[in-house]
Structure formats: C-alpha cells, structure tokens
Design a protein around this motif. Structure first.
Motif, PDB file in Angstrom:
ATOM      1  N   LEU A  55      -5.428  76.779  51.222  1.00 36.12           N
ATOM      2  CA  LEU A  55      -4.098  76.092  51.679  1.00 36.12           C
ATOM      3  C   LEU A  55      -3.022  76.373  50.600  1.00 36.12           C
ATOM      4  O   LEU A  55      -1.864  76.807  50.733  1.00 36.12           O
ATOM      5  CB  LEU A  55      -4.320  74.805  52.056  1.00 36.12           C
ATOM      6  N   VAL A  56      -3.379  76.171  49.170  1.00 38.44           N
ATOM      7  CA  VAL A  56      -2.256  76.172  48.285  1.00 38.44           C
ATOM      8  C   VAL A  56      -1.816  77.785  48.257  1.00 38.44           C
ATOM      9  O   VAL A  56      -0.558  77.931  48.279  1.00 38.44           O
ATOM     10  CB  VAL A  56      -2.730  76.038  46.919  1.00 38.44           C
ATOM     11  N   ASP A  57      -2.721  78.766  48.198  1.00 37.67           N
ATOM     12  CA  ASP A  57      -2.337  80.070  48.263  1.00 37.67           C
ATOM     13  C   ASP A  57      -1.459  80.176  49.492  1.00 37.67           C
ATOM     14  O   ASP A  57      -0.260  81.194  49.303  1.00 37.67           O
ATOM     15  CB  ASP A  57      -3.538  80.954  48.137  1.00 37.67           C
ATOM     16  N   ARG A  58      -1.884  79.929  50.619  1.00 35.99           N
ATOM     17  CA  ARG A  58      -1.159  80.384  51.695  1.00 35.99           C
ATOM     18  C   ARG A  58       0.232  79.517  51.689  1.00 35.99           C
ATOM     19  O   ARG A  58       1.164  80.384  52.342  1.00 35.99           O
ATOM     20  CB  ARG A  58      -1.833  79.768  52.859  1.00 35.99           C
ATOM     21  N   ILE A  59       0.412  78.528  51.330  1.00 31.12           N
ATOM     22  CA  ILE A  59       1.666  77.874  51.063  1.00 31.12           C
ATOM     23  C   ILE A  59       2.547  78.639  50.037  1.00 31.12           C
ATOM     24  O   ILE A  59       3.734  78.877  50.285  1.00 31.12           O
ATOM     25  CB  ILE A  59       1.768  76.368  50.456  1.00 31.12           C
ATOM     26  N   LEU A  60       1.972  79.064  48.909  1.00 27.77           N
ATOM     27  CA  LEU A  60       2.840  80.033  48.020  1.00 27.77           C
ATOM     28  C   LEU A  60       3.191  81.222  48.533  1.00 27.77           C
ATOM     29  O   LEU A  60       4.162  81.619  48.255  1.00 27.77           O
ATOM     30  CB  LEU A  60       1.878  80.050  46.809  1.00 27.77           C
TER      31      LEU A  60
END
Lengths: 311, 311
Positions: free
Chosen positions: B3-8
């Motif tokens: 999720l964090v990578d997708r947010i970034l």
C-alpha cells in the motif's frame, strides 16, 4: 470562612475568585472543586449553541430574564472565541450590553476559548459546578459554533438548544447535520425573515428521519429574540424535555458515558503529568519535536522511543 | 506492490484505502503513516476556514481550479461537521457539485468530524501526510467554524486563509477576535455585498493593532468566489506569504511547537492505552463513571484512586 464555604453561601466575589483560579489552572482549584462537588447536581443546566450571528447572546439574555421573572437565580457561562488580543474588551462590552448587568440574582462569566489545560470542556464543566454549588437554580451555557469542542461542552447540559437562522447560506445543511445529535430543542431565531418557513420545513424533515437512542423527538421553536418573541414557548419546551429526561434510563446512561469520557481525559492528563516529571522526558519530547519537524523521524516512532525510555 | 508504495506512486485507490484505514483507526494505519512519512514535506498545505455560509467550499473549488490551470496536482481534505445521520449523502452531494469531479489530478476527501480516536486534528494531519507523500503539489484543507479543534487543524497548514463575509451579524467581532491569530490571509468573500467596505475597514483596524510573533502583517483580499473574482489576487498573496515564511526563523519555531503539541497528545493517548491494558483498570473507570454521575465522588478524587491502583 474559606473559599468553598463562601461559594456555597453564594458570594459573588468568591465565585469569581474560584473561576479565575480554575481558568488559570491554579493548584488550589482541585481542592475547591472537590469541596463544592458534593453540593452540585441541583441546578438546571441549559446549553445554547449556534453559529456567530445567530443571535445567541440575545436569546440567552431573554431566557435569563424570563427565569428571573420566575424569581430563579441564574448563572451564565459564555464560551467566547476571544483571543489574548481582544478578550478583555469583548468581555466588558458583553456585560455592559446585558440588561442583567445590575441584577444581583444573575452571575455572568465570559470564558476565553484558548489556553485551557485539559481542554475547554473540562473548564466549562468546572465553572458550571461552581455555579451549581453556589445555588444558582438555572445555569445557561452559551457556546459558539459547531466544533467538536463545542459538542463536548454541551455534554454538561441537561438540555441543549441549538439556534438556527433562516438564510444563513448553503452550508446550512452541513451545519444542521453536525448539530442534529446535540439539539434537544431547535430554535429558529430571527424567524421573521422570509426563509423561516422553508428552514422550519427542512428541519422538520431532517428531524423526522432521525431516531435518537433515548427516543426523544427534538422539537422546533420559532423565536425573535430581539423582541422577546417565542421565549415563553421555549421555556415550555425546556420544561417538557426535563420531564422526559427524568424518566429516561437512556438519558442516565448517556450522562454516565459523558462522565466516563471526562474521567478518561482527566486520567490521560494525569498520566502525562506523571511521565513528564520523570528525569529527561521533557528533553526527549523537545528533541523529538525538532526531529519530527525536520522529518528525520515520524511522530509515531518518536513517541514509541519516548515510551521505551519511560519503562 | 504494498500500500505504501502504491501511495507513493500516486494511485487514487491506494490513497482512498489508506485514508479509510486511518479514519477507522485501523491497526495498519500506523505502519502506513510510518512508511509514507519520510516522503512528506513537499506539498504546499493551504488551510481554509470560515463560518457556515461563508462560501468556503466554492472558494476551495476555485482555488483548486486555479492550481490545476498551473498544472499542479491538488488534494482536498474537507472537514465537514457531518454526523452519522447524514454524512454519506452530504459527501456525495459535495463531490457531485464540484467541477473537479472528473479531474484525475484532483483528489477530494470529505472527513466526518466525529469519532476520531486521538482527535480530529491528528486524523487531518495523517490524511494530509498521505496526500503529501502521494505527490500532490497543493493540498487544501477546508474546515468549518472557529472551535479550538478547527484552530488546531490549521496548524498543519503552511498558510491559512480565513474567510469573512459582510453582514454576518453582530457576533462578527467575536469571530474575528478568535481567528485573528490563525489567519495569514483574510478573504472577504461575497464582497459585492453592501457592507463589504465596512468589514474591510474594521478588519484592517483590528489587524493594524495586532502584532504577530513572526512579524507577518496579515493581508486582506476581496473575493466573489461564485464568480471567480479575486482568486488570482489570492494566489499572489499565498505566494507572498510562502516567500516570507521560508525566510522566517520564528515560523520554524512555531511549527516545532505545533509538532511538540501533537507529540504530547500522542504520548497521552499511548499512556492511556498502556494503562487500560492493565488488569481491572477499565472496570475501575466504569465504576467511577457511575459514582461520579451520581455525585458520590468527585472526578478528581476518582481519577486519583485509579492512579493509586495503577502503581
């Protein structure tokens, strides 16, 4: 005679003094609040809330006058969004404007909204308890706005009146939604305005959809506070809600939950106080505030580090 | 991809998902916030606050459109005083009304004001950080009212615009006082109304008396948001404040202090969590809430008893 006894005696100067100590977070205030607490619970506490410009202060004035005509003593706590810039002047203006200024049966206190250790709602609760113990039969708590803090303030009230005004613009719908839950009675003030009819219909529509856990159906009262119109009707509705509330087990549970929340807040404050007294904790918070501001560490990890050091 | 990578990566679905987890106080949210935090600090965060009916949402809409014309990506966090009764519907209405609805360069999130563990301002801060990390160049945070919570919300902003409207009634003075400190720029919206001149003069008078610790002299901009008038002027004033702020050591210190406060709040929450996990503490709070409601013990003594048992 000590301060608590003088408050119980209803001495105005003692009430003022105690309130100042509480507002300043003075160390004596807890002792005072402890002393008065067993003598509280006898006043009727009425919360009045509404946006700036809704005529709140005028309505509070008229309600207070009406209760005075019934020979009831009245206390008013007005939570004003004053800042250090102008707080003093506004307070003075407010008091001068009131027809109640020279009435010894009325005690008026304006409270700044900033700088309350432990939160605005706790200070309000404490001031109400002082007035309650001093023997005021009716206490009016006036707050501005729809913030969460305002919602918490009305929790001290036995009955809450939400003021709406016709033609306040398109955000009105949102405003109504936010205060639906807290209003036991809705006053449509300035009800001689053309859109009053429309607002009343909209409001009735919203109210007819909502179901409150306690089963109370909030009522709508039209007022023109500047002319004193609708005040006696409002008094009757307050009376009706009082009758309802006293027989409602849900209401007692609601009150318990609100006490629970304030106990939890108090507990948090105390836990923090205890933690900060320990060596080095304050310095660590300071250092962390620099690091988080400069995005060298996230706030959650920073706090966890402080907690690890506490153990 | 997590999720964090997708947010970034700026993925809309991931941003929404993370925000829902945060709003629900889900246990995953800390991990996400930790992950995104090192990538924050690049957005320009603009706070916009004003009473219901001031035309706030329209102004936010126009500002967002103006930034889109500059090809900047935009995030909007609207803190609405919606309640469980009507939150969903209002959100939908709001989004449908916006001209930005179909623009993929804009992310809009409406946030309910109730039920945020750890407070509304923390949730707002967290949502802003998600948007910041996702690469939004401009983030608009819209809040209603003048409550203390609203004041805390604007602390997340790099620049704060306070909206005033001519002819909002006599409580205006109080309103102005409460928001004096938080406004870097004051927008007089609906400035084609007759009392606009008078309001501007009053406002300038109040502003000329005040001295801010950082030395900034708040400016006044007239707008008619519905017609898009005054928006480019407002953009320029935002630019001016940005230039000022970046060279101001007081501003950095102010920001540190606001971080300090949120760390302290976070610490309090964590201390409470730890305390409540201990055996019997929750039961004691429950019992105390009954006793205090029935005025058998005052809240201060009740909490002290709980603390004694903790040790």
């Amino acid at each position: 005679m000590n301060l608590v006894d003088r408050i119980l005696n209803g001495e105005t100067r003692a009430i003022s003094r105690a309130m100042t100590l509480i507002e300043n977070g003075d160390s004596q205030s807890r002792e005072i609040l402890r002393g008065v607490f067993p003598h509280t619970g006898r006043s009727r506490v009425i919360g009045i809330t509404g946006a700036p410009g809704s005529g709140k202060s005028t309505l509070v004035d008229k309600l207070a006058q009406a209760y005075r005509q019934q020979r009831k003593s009245v206390g008013i706590v007005a939570v004003d969004p004053t800042s250090p810039y102008s707080g003093g002047a506004l307070l003075a203006d407010r008091i001068r404007m009131s027809a109640l200024y020279n009435d010894e049966g009325v005690f008026i206190r304006s409270m700044a909204t900033r700088g309350h250790l432990g939160g605005l709602s706790r200070t309000t609760y404490d001031l109400v308890n002082i007035l309650d113990a001093s023997g005021k039969e009716v206490i009016l708590v006036e707050t501005v706005g729809v913030g969460q803090d305002e919602i918490e303030i009305v929790r001290v009230a036995d009955v809450t009146i939400v003021i709406l005004v016709p033609g306040m613009g398109d955000d009105m719908q949102a405003l109504k939604a936010g205060i639906m839950e807290i209003g036991d009675i809705f006053a449509i003030n300035k009800s001689d305005r053309p859109q009053a009819e429309k607002l009343e219909q909209e409001l009735e529509a919203v109210l007819s959809l909502a179901t409150r856990p306690d089963g109370w159906k909030p009522c709508v009262a039209r007022t023109i506070a500047t002319q004193g119109e609708g005040i006696s009707n409002l008094l009757q509705q307050i009376e009706s809600f009082e009758l309802f509330r006293k027989g409602s087990p849900q209401w007692a549970e609601q009150r318990r939950r609100s006490v629970e929340e304030s106990l939890i807040n108090l507990l948090k404050e105390s836990l923090l106080e205890i933690a900060i007294q320990k060596n080095g904790v304050w310095d660590r918070i300071q250092a962390a505030s620099h690091a988080v501001r400069d995005r060298k560490i996230d706030p959650y990890s920073a706090v966890e580090e402080i907690l690890r050091n506490l153990k």
